[in-house]
Design an enzyme around this catalytic site. Structure first.
Site, PDB file in Angstrom:
ATOM      1  N   SER A  37       0.770  -1.115  -0.073  1.00  0.00           N
ATOM      2  CA  SER A  37      -0.197   0.016  -0.038  1.00  0.00           C
ATOM      3  C   SER A  37       0.911   1.332   0.029  1.00  0.00           C
ATOM      4  CB  SER A  37      -1.022  -0.082   1.127  1.00  0.00           C
ATOM      5  OG  SER A  37      -1.912   1.088   1.166  1.00  0.00           O
ATOM      6  N   ASP A  38       0.420   2.351  -0.573  1.00  0.00           N
ATOM      7  CA  ASP A  38       1.084   3.468  -0.687  1.00  0.00           C
ATOM      8  C   ASP A  38       0.284   4.678  -0.523  1.00  0.00           C
ATOM      9  OD1 ASP A  38       3.827   4.841  -1.016  1.00  0.00           O
ATOM     10  OD2 ASP A  38       2.810   5.781  -2.460  1.00  0.00           O
ATOM     11  N   GLN A  39       0.420   5.953  -0.047  1.00  0.00           N
ATOM     12  CA  GLN A  39      -0.580   7.025  -0.026  1.00  0.00           C
ATOM     13  C   GLN A  39       0.223   8.159  -0.411  1.00  0.00           C
ATOM     14  OE1 GLN A  39      -2.106   9.088   3.724  1.00  0.00           O
ATOM     15  NE2 GLN A  39      -3.791   7.710   3.422  1.00  0.00           N
ATOM     16  N   ALA A  89      -3.276   3.886  -2.440  1.00  0.00           N
ATOM     17  CA  ALA A  89      -3.393   2.691  -3.559  1.00  0.00           C
ATOM     18  C   ALA A  89      -3.046   1.428  -2.585  1.00  0.00           C
ATOM     19  CB  ALA A  89      -2.399   3.063  -4.324  1.00  0.00           C
TER      20      ALA A  89
END
Length: 205
Positions: free
Chosen positions: A74-76, A111
Site C-alpha cells: 500500500s502507498d499513500q 493505493a
C-alpha cells in the site's frame, strides 16, 4: 484443526505501524516484511499513478522473497492543486504543509495491491485499487497548527495529519467510501481482494 490452516501465507509489505494495526483488525495471521524499493516519484507522474505504482512495487518486491504468499502493498500520496504532498519528515516542513492546506480540500490517494504469489502470470497475480479520500482542513492560525504538531509529531504521515489521533481536530470534513483508507490501509477494498483470492473470514470453510 486451526481455523486458518488452509490460509496461504499472508504478508504485509510495509514498515508502517498504522497499517499493521489496521490489518490486525481482520483477525488473520500475518507477517510483516519491509520492502526495499525507491519511493521517489517519476518525472511527470501523476499523484495517483505514483501511489498505484509504489503499492504494486512494494507487494511485488516482497512476493519475490516469499514464494506462494499473498502480499499486501500500500502507498499513500496527498495532493493539493495536483501537487504531491509527501511525508514532512520534520516540524518545519510539517508546518509549511499545514499552512498551505488550511481551509483547502486535499485529495489523499491510498493505493492498495494484493499480490497472489500462487499465480505465475504477473498480470493475474496483482489486484490493484486506488481509494480516494477528500479532506477539508480547518482554517486555523499558525499558533494552533504549531501546537498540534508539537503534541502529535505526525512527521511520518503524508499531509501531516493523523486522523486516528489529535489530527482529527484540524480537519473539517472527510469524504470517502472506506473509513480506514485515510489511515493508510483500505480494509473494505482489501477484504474484497482477499475474498477474490479465496480467503475466508470468520473461520468458515
Amino acid at each position: 484443526m486451526d481455523q486458518f490452516s488452509d490460509l496461504p501465507r499472508l504478508i504485509l509489505g510495509s514498515s508502517s505501524s498504522y497499517r499493521k494495526e489496521l490489518l490486525s483488525r481482520l483477525g488473520l495471521p500475518f507477517e510483516v516484511i519491509v520492502p526495499d524499493i525507491d519511493e521517489t516519484p517519476l518525472a511527470g507522474e501523476t499523484p495517483d499513478a505514483t501511489a498505484m505504482r509504489l503499492a504494486k512495487e512494494k507487494a511485488r518486491a516482497v512476493a519475490q522473497k516469499a514464494e506462494g504468499a499473498l502480499v499486501i502493498g500500500s502507498d499513500q500520496v496527498a495532493t493539493l492543486d495536483g501537487e504531491q504532498i509527501g511525508k514532512p519528515g520534520n516540524h518545519e516542513n510539517a508546518l509549511k504543509q499545514l499552512q498551505k492546506m488550511r481551509g483547502r480540500e486535499v485529495i489523499f490517494h491510498t493505493a492498495l495491491c494484493l499480490w497472489d504469489g500462487r499465480r505465475s502470470d504477473p498480470y493475474e497475480a496483482a489486484q490493484l485499487r486506488n481509494v480516494q479520500t477528500i479532506v477539508t482542513f480547518r482554517d486555523l492560525p499558525d499558533t494552533e497548527l504549531d501546537a498540534y504538531l508539537r503534541i502529535e509529531q505526525p512527521y511520518d504521515c503524508a499531509g501531516s495529519a493523523k486522523n486516528e489521533g489529535l489530527g482529527i481536530a484540524i480537519l473539517k470534513d472527510i469524504r470517502n467510501d472506506d473509513p480506514t483508507a485515510l489511515t493508510g490501509l483500505p480494509l473494505i477494498a482489501l477484504t474484497d481482494m482477499l475474498r477474490h483470492a479465496g480467503v475466508r473470514f470468520f473461520g468458515l470453510k
